[in-house]
Design an enzyme around this catalytic site. Structure first.
Site, mmCIF file in Angstrom:
data_model
loop_
_atom_site.group_PDB
_atom_site.id
_atom_site.type_symbol
_atom_site.label_atom_id
_atom_site.label_comp_id
_atom_site.label_asym_id
_atom_site.label_seq_id
_atom_site.Cartn_x
_atom_site.Cartn_y
_atom_site.Cartn_z
ATOM 1 N N LYS A 9 0.836 -1.198 0.000
ATOM 2 C CA LYS A 9 0.000 0.000 0.000
ATOM 3 C C LYS A 9 0.872 1.249 0.000
ATOM 4 O O LYS A 9 1.921 1.291 0.646
ATOM 5 C CB LYS A 9 -0.919 -0.018 1.227
ATOM 6 C CG LYS A 9 -1.974 1.090 1.253
ATOM 7 C CD LYS A 9 -2.904 0.918 2.454
ATOM 8 C CE LYS A 9 -3.962 2.009 2.527
ATOM 9 N NZ LYS A 9 -4.863 1.849 3.688
ATOM 10 N N SER A 53 -9.707 2.003 2.924
ATOM 11 C CA SER A 53 -8.840 2.785 2.064
ATOM 12 C C SER A 53 -7.837 1.956 1.263
ATOM 13 O O SER A 53 -7.213 2.452 0.324
ATOM 14 C CB SER A 53 -8.083 3.815 2.903
ATOM 15 O OG SER A 53 -7.224 3.173 3.844
ATOM 16 N N SER A 68 -10.048 -0.468 6.951
ATOM 17 C CA SER A 68 -9.453 -0.256 5.631
ATOM 18 C C SER A 68 -8.781 -1.475 5.021
ATOM 19 O O SER A 68 -8.381 -1.439 3.861
ATOM 20 C CB SER A 68 -8.440 0.891 5.690
ATOM 21 O OG SER A 68 -9.098 2.120 5.860
#
Length: 488
Positions: free
Chosen positions: A77, A152, A176
């Site tokens: 990420k 997210s 997330s």
């Protein structure tokens, strides 16, 4: 050559037997990423050059036969620092930020011989639940490109679900990891707070953030957690590793395991088909020998309100460091220091980030601190106590990961509160610092439904045990979206 449907253990056997090399596997992975990227937009940066250098070094040193992750590609990420690879947090503010160090989780993965192939797209600074607030455009759901992938950690989930990569890392502040795992039909785990070092993670809510793994199956998820979990002197909130192998209970039966089903998790606001799926899953656990009983978590309904005060307050403090002076975006239309600060932040941050900074600043301001931030902390304690009462009598808690399946792109952007409520079922887990996993449990409207299992602190191996028992006796994890090569 493609290895889409090979498990990590199957890939390891191919690498050890030298039927393939780490370089060949990395090249095939990079080709997978590129071939699907136009449809998904799941990556911010594809680290082709760095990945091939890593792979060559591993080939020259030789695959470690005792280490199942040696030579395996990994997507990371974009809010997790990677040495020499852009780390933007999907924000204009950090469009040119290239760290000179690896986050501890990444360093641990590299020590195991994993190869970082790229940085995945995300909601800007991890603020969002749909994958749509990224400066680099929205990621698409792997199952239906007109739907959100969740957030997210949108790119990390979509990349695994679509077969771009087998494993990825995300971060979870209020859901997330688990929510995008649910929306994309894969396995995502938020570890107990402190299990994985936060050093090198671009901070959002420091008392809530936790790095965790995505994978297509429960065992592969646990193998990745094995690689990244560690105590770390560079993160004072990290905890000693209690267990050497998070896969230790996988394969054991769950006869007699007590599982709680909170009535609040199946109440108002939960899609009827999602509710039916979870009730069917509860019956399935009973068939496997578990005892499933209804309980109450009475303060969980306050979780969203508490979270958006605490997380936004912590974010307003953490994001003060992005000022246009030391690194990142600097406004060119400034004539003095104050204008550099104001213009750089106004232009560098997106709308959702600015909204949360303002909310947090308000909550911490003189005259409102006691009414909002302090009171939120008190209610957080009540939420923690609710969990403690349940875990005094039960091993795990079961419920949906999200109130609905993935929704249409651009359908909730006009209504931030409605989007915030999509994290209703995941937020309490972060507030209490507990581990939680999302696994595929069925389908609604052709889209995956996620089942969430929550445990007391440091019970990841028990969560994996129950999740693996469910997975072994169902085939939801075997269903694949069309982009991966499936029929759905």
């Amino acid at each position: 050559m493609t290895f889409n449907n090979k498990t990590i253990e199957e890939l390891h056997n191919l690498l050890v037997s030298k039927e393939i090399s780490a370089t060949e596997l990395t090249q095939a992975t990079l080709e997978n990423i590129k071939s699907r990227e136009e449809a998904l937009n799941s990556f911010v940066t594809i680290a082709e050059e760095q990945a091939l250098v890593q792979a060559k070094a591993i080939d020259e040193a030789g695959i470690d036969a005792d280490n199942v992750l040696s030579g395996i590609p990994l997507a990371v990420k974009d809010n997790i620092s990677t040495d020499g690879i852009l780390t933007t947090a999907a924000s204009k503010m950090l469009y040119n930020y290239e760290p000179i160090f690896d986050a501890t989780a990444v360093a641990n993965a590299k020590t195991k011989g994993m190869i970082v192939v790229g940085k995945t797209n995300m909601d800007e600074f991890a603020m969002g639940g749909s994958g749509e607030t990224s400066h680099y455009g929205a990621t698409k759901n792997a199952w239906d490109h007109s739907k959100v992938p969740g957030g997210s950690s949108s790119g990390s989930a979509a990349a695994v679900a679509s077969g771009q990569v087998r494993l990825s890392l995300g971060s979870d502040t209020g859901g997330s990891i688990r929510q995008p795992a649910a929306f994309n039909g894969i396995v995502g785990l938020k570890p107990t707070y402190g299990t994985v070092s936060r050093f090198g993670l671009i901070a959002f809510g420091s008392s809530l953030d936790q790095i965790g793994p995505f994978a297509p199956t429960v065992k592969e998820n646990a193998l990745l957690l094995n690689a990244i979990a560690s105590e770390d002197a560079k993160d004072s909130t990290s905890a000693p590793v209690r267990i050497a192998d998070f896969t230790s209970k996988i394969g054991q039966d769950i006869k007699g395991m007590k599982i709680a089903l909170p009535k609040e998790y199946l109440g108002e606001g939960i899609n009827p088909e999602v509710k039916e799926t979870i009730l069917n899953a509860a019956k399935h656990f009973e068939k496997l020998g578990a005892i499933v009983e209804e309980v109450s978590l009475p303060h969980s309904k306050y979780g969203v309100a508490v979270y958006y005060i605490i997380a936004s307050s912590e974010a307003s403090s953490n994001l003060q460091r992005f000022d246009g002076i030391r690194y990142g975006y600097r406004a060119e239309d400034a004539t003095n220091l104050d204008e550099i600060y104001v213009n750089s932040r106004s232009q560098g941050f997106g709308e959702e980030v600015k909204r949360r900074i303002m909310l947090g600043t308000f909550s911490l301001s003189s005259g409102y601190y006691d009414a909002y931030y302090k009171k939120a902390g008190q209610v957080r304690t009540l939420i923690i106590q609710d969990f403690e009462k349940v875990f005094a009598d039960y091993d795990l808690i079961l419920g949906p990961t999200a109130p609905s399946v993935a929704y249409d792109l651009d359908s909730l952007n006009h209504d931030p509160v409605a989007m915030y409520l999509a994290d209703l079922l995941t937020i309490p887990v972060n507030l209490a610092g507990l581990p939680g996993i999302s696994i595929p449990a069925g389908f609604s409207q052709g889209l995956p439904v996620g089942l969430q299992l929550i445990g007391p602190k440091y019970s990841e191996e028990t969560i994996y045990q129950a999740a693996a028992a469910f997975e072994a006796t169902t085939d939801y994890h075997k269903q694949q979206p069309v982009i991966f090569g499936g029929d759905n």
